[in-house]
Design an enzyme around this catalytic site. Structure first.
Site, PDB file in Angstrom:
ATOM      1  N   ASP A 154       0.830  -1.201   0.000  1.00 14.01           N
ATOM      2  CA  ASP A 154       0.000   0.000   0.000  1.00 14.01           C
ATOM      3  C   ASP A 154       0.871   1.260   0.000  1.00 14.01           C
ATOM      4  O   ASP A 154       0.589   2.232  -0.700  1.00 14.01           O
ATOM      5  CB  ASP A 154      -0.917   0.003   1.226  1.00 14.01           C
ATOM      6  CG  ASP A 154      -1.701  -1.287   1.355  1.00 14.01           C
ATOM      7  OD1 ASP A 154      -2.389  -1.656   0.393  1.00 14.01           O
ATOM      8  OD2 ASP A 154      -1.606  -1.930   2.413  1.00 14.01           O
TER       9      ASP A 154
ATOM     10  N   HIS B 241      -4.826  -3.366   6.460  1.00 11.73           N
ATOM     11  CA  HIS B 241      -4.614  -3.625   5.032  1.00 11.73           C
ATOM     12  C   HIS B 241      -5.955  -4.066   4.436  1.00 11.73           C
ATOM     13  O   HIS B 241      -6.233  -5.249   4.244  1.00 11.73           O
ATOM     14  CB  HIS B 241      -3.555  -4.700   4.829  1.00 11.73           C
ATOM     15  CG  HIS B 241      -3.400  -5.113   3.397  1.00 11.73           C
ATOM     16  ND1 HIS B 241      -3.005  -4.250   2.417  1.00 11.73           N
ATOM     17  CD2 HIS B 241      -3.620  -6.310   2.785  1.00 11.73           C
ATOM     18  CE1 HIS B 241      -2.973  -4.897   1.250  1.00 11.73           C
ATOM     19  NE2 HIS B 241      -3.343  -6.146   1.450  1.00 11.73           N
TER      20      HIS B 241
END
Length: 325
Positions: free
Chosen positions: A159, A187
């Site tokens: 990410d 996440h």
């Protein structure tokens, strides 16, 4: 020559590992002077494919690889391991609810936690990749109480890297000029990519992009990038996930870049008001094989609100698997 480090990789016959293992073997993760023993763990039906991967690793004749072990026995795979890359997990299938995925994978990580507690090096460094990664790491930690709990982490570096690319593209900057990107939280789609403290060539990144873009486009684009990749290629991210695992472990073991920080999902110590113990992504600085959460950042009300949403999701996921803790 240093003593070899035993690296255990689960789901070793899968696509991510096919991009990952050869780069570990070449020294990209632990350094060009660090020999490794690769323990490849797979489920029994995938052992033949895993053995083929081992054949290819051997055929590359990597000087740093001292042995490659293929097994379907977690007790063999994790015996004396100092690095654990938890890539294998049940994928989300058609019509499957997230809570179902959490329950199924929770059982896997509960079992692995017990094995790691019994046989692994007590200072093993673990990166959980299989989703839901944060909660899987939480379950594993709960079932491996004798392991250094600080060393059980989850991957949000993918990410982080995605966010850097999006910001660099939008601002017309080089990726190398972007520093201090931050991913807060889980996440999942509730993650919080944050450019409040990010710098581009030493200047505040927020001054180089439109504030509306940063809130309404940047955050959801990064959070949903995995789904976009699946829609485009019909399969989950593989090479980029492998690259993020390497980044995560290399910086943790060898140190992050001076003047920068990275994002890692680590056990919360209460920083920024997040409940202690949750596996929560923070900005961290890595040094001497350890990490420290960056402190005293002045988080905006907007970002703080989204951080709380992500924390709430993690609490809900934890409650879903309470029987495994």
């Amino acid at each position: 020559m240093k003593e070899p480090v035993r690296v255990t990789v689960t789901g070793a016959a899968g696509q991510i590992c096919y991009s990952l293992l050869f780069r570990i073997a070449s020294g990209e993760m632990l350094g060009k002077d660090q020999p490794v023993i690769l323990n490849l763990l797979e489920i029994t039906p995938a052992l033949k494919v895993c053995e083929a991967v081992a054949m290819e690793l051997n055929d590359c004749a990597f000087p740093l690889v001292k042995d490659v072990v293929v097994t379907d026995d977690p007790a063999v795979a994790f015996k004396d391991a100092k690095i654990g890359l938890m890539v294998g997990a049940k994928p989300r299938g058609p019509g499957m609810e997230r809570k179902d995925l959490i329950a199924d994978n929770g059982k896997i990580f509960s079992s692995l936690g017990k094995v790691i507690d019994d046989v692994a090096d007590k200072d093993i460094r673990i990166c959980v990749v299989g989703n839901p990664a944060n909660t899987n790491a939480y379950i594993l930690a709960a079932n491996a109480p004798s392991i250094n709990q600080r060393n059980i982490t989850a991957l949000t570096r993918l990410d982080h890297n995605r966010a850097i690319y999006q910001l660099a593209e939008k601002s017309g900057s080089d990726i190398a000029d972007v520093k201090k990107m931050t991913i807060w939280g889980n996440h999942s789609v509730t993650q919080v990519p944050d450019i409040s403290f990010t710098e581009i060539n030493g200047a505040n990144a927020a001054d180089k992009v439109d504030a509306t873009w940063a809130k309404e486009e940047f955050i959801p684009t990064v959070a949903k990038r995995g789904a976009a990749v699946i829609a485009a290629r019909g399969a989950s991210s593989a090479a980029s996930a492998a690259n993020a695992i390497l980044d995560h472990m290399r910086d943790w073991c060898l140190g992050s870049e001076s003047g920068d920080w990275v994002s890692m999902a680590v056990p919360s110590d209460g920083s920024y008001g997040v409940e202690k113990g949750l596996i929560y992504s923070y900005p961290v600085v890595c040094k001497d094989g350890d990490y420290e959460i960056v402190q005293a950042l002045e988080v905006s009300d907007f970002i703080k609100g989204k951080m709380v949403e992500s924390e709430t999701e993690l609490k809900e996921e934890r409650d879903t698997v309470s029987d495994l803790l």
